[in-house]
Design an enzyme around this catalytic site. Structure first.
Site, PDB file in Angstrom:
ATOM      1  N   CYS A   1      40.961 -44.814   9.355  1.00  0.00           N
ATOM      2  CA  CYS A   1      39.733 -44.973  10.163  1.00  0.00           C
ATOM      3  C   CYS A   1      38.849 -46.110   9.671  1.00  0.00           C
ATOM      4  O   CYS A   1      37.962 -46.558  10.400  1.00  0.00           O
ATOM      5  CB  CYS A   1      38.951 -43.673  10.181  1.00  0.00           C
ATOM      6  SG  CYS A   1      39.863 -42.367  11.003  1.00  0.00           S
TER       7      CYS A   1
ATOM      8  N   HIS B   1      31.725 -45.251  12.485  1.00  0.00           N
ATOM      9  CA  HIS B   1      33.003 -44.659  12.887  1.00  0.00           C
ATOM     10  C   HIS B   1      32.707 -43.292  13.506  1.00  0.00           C
ATOM     11  O   HIS B   1      31.831 -42.561  13.023  1.00  0.00           O
ATOM     12  CB  HIS B   1      33.913 -44.515  11.668  1.00  0.00           C
ATOM     13  CG  HIS B   1      35.135 -43.710  11.954  1.00  0.00           C
ATOM     14  ND1 HIS B   1      35.994 -44.023  12.971  1.00  0.00           N
ATOM     15  CD2 HIS B   1      35.636 -42.583  11.366  1.00  0.00           C
ATOM     16  CE1 HIS B   1      36.973 -43.129  13.010  1.00  0.00           C
ATOM     17  NE2 HIS B   1      36.774 -42.246  12.051  1.00  0.00           N
TER      18      HIS B   1
ATOM     19  N   ASN C   1      37.836 -39.274  18.429  1.00  0.00           N
ATOM     20  CA  ASN C   1      38.065 -40.176  17.299  1.00  0.00           C
ATOM     21  C   ASN C   1      39.264 -41.066  17.622  1.00  0.00           C
ATOM     22  O   ASN C   1      40.403 -40.602  17.591  1.00  0.00           O
ATOM     23  CB  ASN C   1      38.310 -39.331  16.043  1.00  0.00           C
ATOM     24  CG  ASN C   1      38.529 -40.173  14.799  1.00  0.00           C
ATOM     25  OD1 ASN C   1      38.661 -41.403  14.882  1.00  0.00           O
ATOM     26  ND2 ASN C   1      38.579 -39.530  13.652  1.00  0.00           N
TER      27      ASN C   1
END
Ligand code: UT7
Length: 348
Positions: free
Chosen positions: A115, A255, A285
């Site tokens: 990520c 994020h 996500n």
């Protein structure tokens, strides 16, 4: 003044198909209420076409960016593709994108840092621009997370979605662009967020397939504990190093893993919730794509000189933050959808 790397264009790609919380309620033992309150996600986009994957989405995002900037692919010097879901273990997915868009003068590579991948790729790409080595660097975050998500595991399948975002980096001599970054890794976190098999340690066997080891595996609570601290610490550090107070920051671009992690970072930075770009509710996500997708969705609001703090935390563990001084006034037609206090999206 030193040369810096400015973001001069953004492109994106999102698959059409949506997977809603109501859909997931029919697949695993979960509820819309649990998912929204624990994560902030309402729906995600899913790339259904089995012949298309990460390279396809990355190429679509790159082509949109080239159109917006009014340049051709052969002007690109370097492609850095951040992804945790490459089309194949090798060659690099960046090579597939290079061929697909016709970037005949570019070299490139994949960057794997889960990520945090886009943030790290931005950092790396900026070095090639700031050094004077390259003029046009394409940094892409693209992840087909649905291909590595176990839709029988309720602890992970509610989190992820597919998508891609791309930015172009070009030299700037007036003090705009990526001005500073902090980046960290801690491999002790690897057992808490990983894909067990499919690499050289555990190549694919009947056993690895039967055990569902080719999917994302996460110990959510452990990751949460570290992410809350890591992302907030990195954001605070980048502000302190650059003498930024809450009022100086136009947007935190975090994020999008969990609303509660983002809230902790927001509080630590001392900024108002309205200054946080959020798309987790609509896309979930998307791993490396969350930050460039936010930049895309908020492009209309961005003005030359705006101070942005980008922050991420992910598998590795890996985390960091970057300080970007935005280089151009935003595009007039950029899409923007915000979440209201109840977590329901509304056109802004
Ligand atoms: O992007 C890369 C980095 N990743 C992250 O930053 C993710 C970090 N972690 C998280 O965001 C959160 O830990 C999750 C959203 C993954 C989980 O939320 P949580 O509040 O930490 O829940 P939990 O794992 O502590 O589980 C609480 C309960 C458990 O039940 P028991 O043991 O209390 O009976 C879980 O089994 O919730 C249960 N649960 C669910 N219930 C309904 C777990 N997943 C679900 C679900 N629906 N989908």
């Amino acid at each position: 003044m030193n040369t810096t790397a400015a973001i001069t264009a953004i492109g994106h790609y999102l698959p059409e198909d949506r997977l809603t919380n109501a859909d997931l309620e029919k697949m695993v033992d979960t509820s819309d209420e649990w998912i929204r309150t624990r994560t902030g996600v309402s729906e995600r986009r899913i790339l259904r076409d089995p012949d298309k994957a990460t390279a396809f989405m990355a190429s679509e995002a790159a082509n949109e960016l080239l159109d917006k900037r009014g340049i051709t692919a052969d002007e690109i010097d370097l492609i850095i593709l951040a992804t945790a879901s490459p089309d194949m273990p090798f060659p690099a997915t960046a090579c597939l994108v290079q061929a697909e868009i016709g970037a005949t003068n570019a070299w490139g590579f994949d960057l794997l840092s889960a990520c945090s991948g886009f943030l790290f790729a931005l950092n790396v790409g900026s070095q090639f621009v700031a050094s004077g080595k390259h003029q046009k660097v394409l940094v892409i975050g693209s992840d087909a997370m649905s291909r590595i998500t176990d839709y029988t595991d309720r602890t992970t399948c509610v989190l992820f979605g597919d998508g891609a975002g791309a930015v172009l980096l070009e030299p700037d001599s007036e003090g705009y662009g990526l001005l500073d970054s902090v980046a960290y890794i801690d491999g002790k976190g690897a057992p808490f967020l990983h894909m067990k098999a499919g690499g050289s340690l555990r190549p694919a066997t009947h056993e690895t397939v039967d055990n569902r080891w080719h999917f994302v595996s996460q110990v959510g609570r452990q990751v949460f504990k570290h992410a809350v601290v890591g992302m907030a610490d990195a954001a605070a550090e980048i502000m302190e190093r650059n003498g930024l107070e809450g009022d100086d920051v136009r947007f935190l671009v975090p994020h999008q893993a969990n609303l509660r992690i983002i809230d902790a970072t927001t509080r630590r930075m001392g900024i108002e919730p309205e200054k946080v770009t959020l798309n987790i509710e609509r896309y979930g996500n998307t791993t490396t794509a969350t930050i460039p997708l936010c930049l895309h969705d908020w492009e209309a609001d961005l003005k030359r000189g705006d101070n942005l703090v980008l922050a991420a935390f992910g598998g590795g563990f890996s985390w960091g933050a970057s300080y970007v001084k935005w280089a151009y006034d935003g595009a007039p037609n950029a899409e923007r959808v915000r979440m209201n206090a109840e977590g329901v999206s509304e056109e802004a």
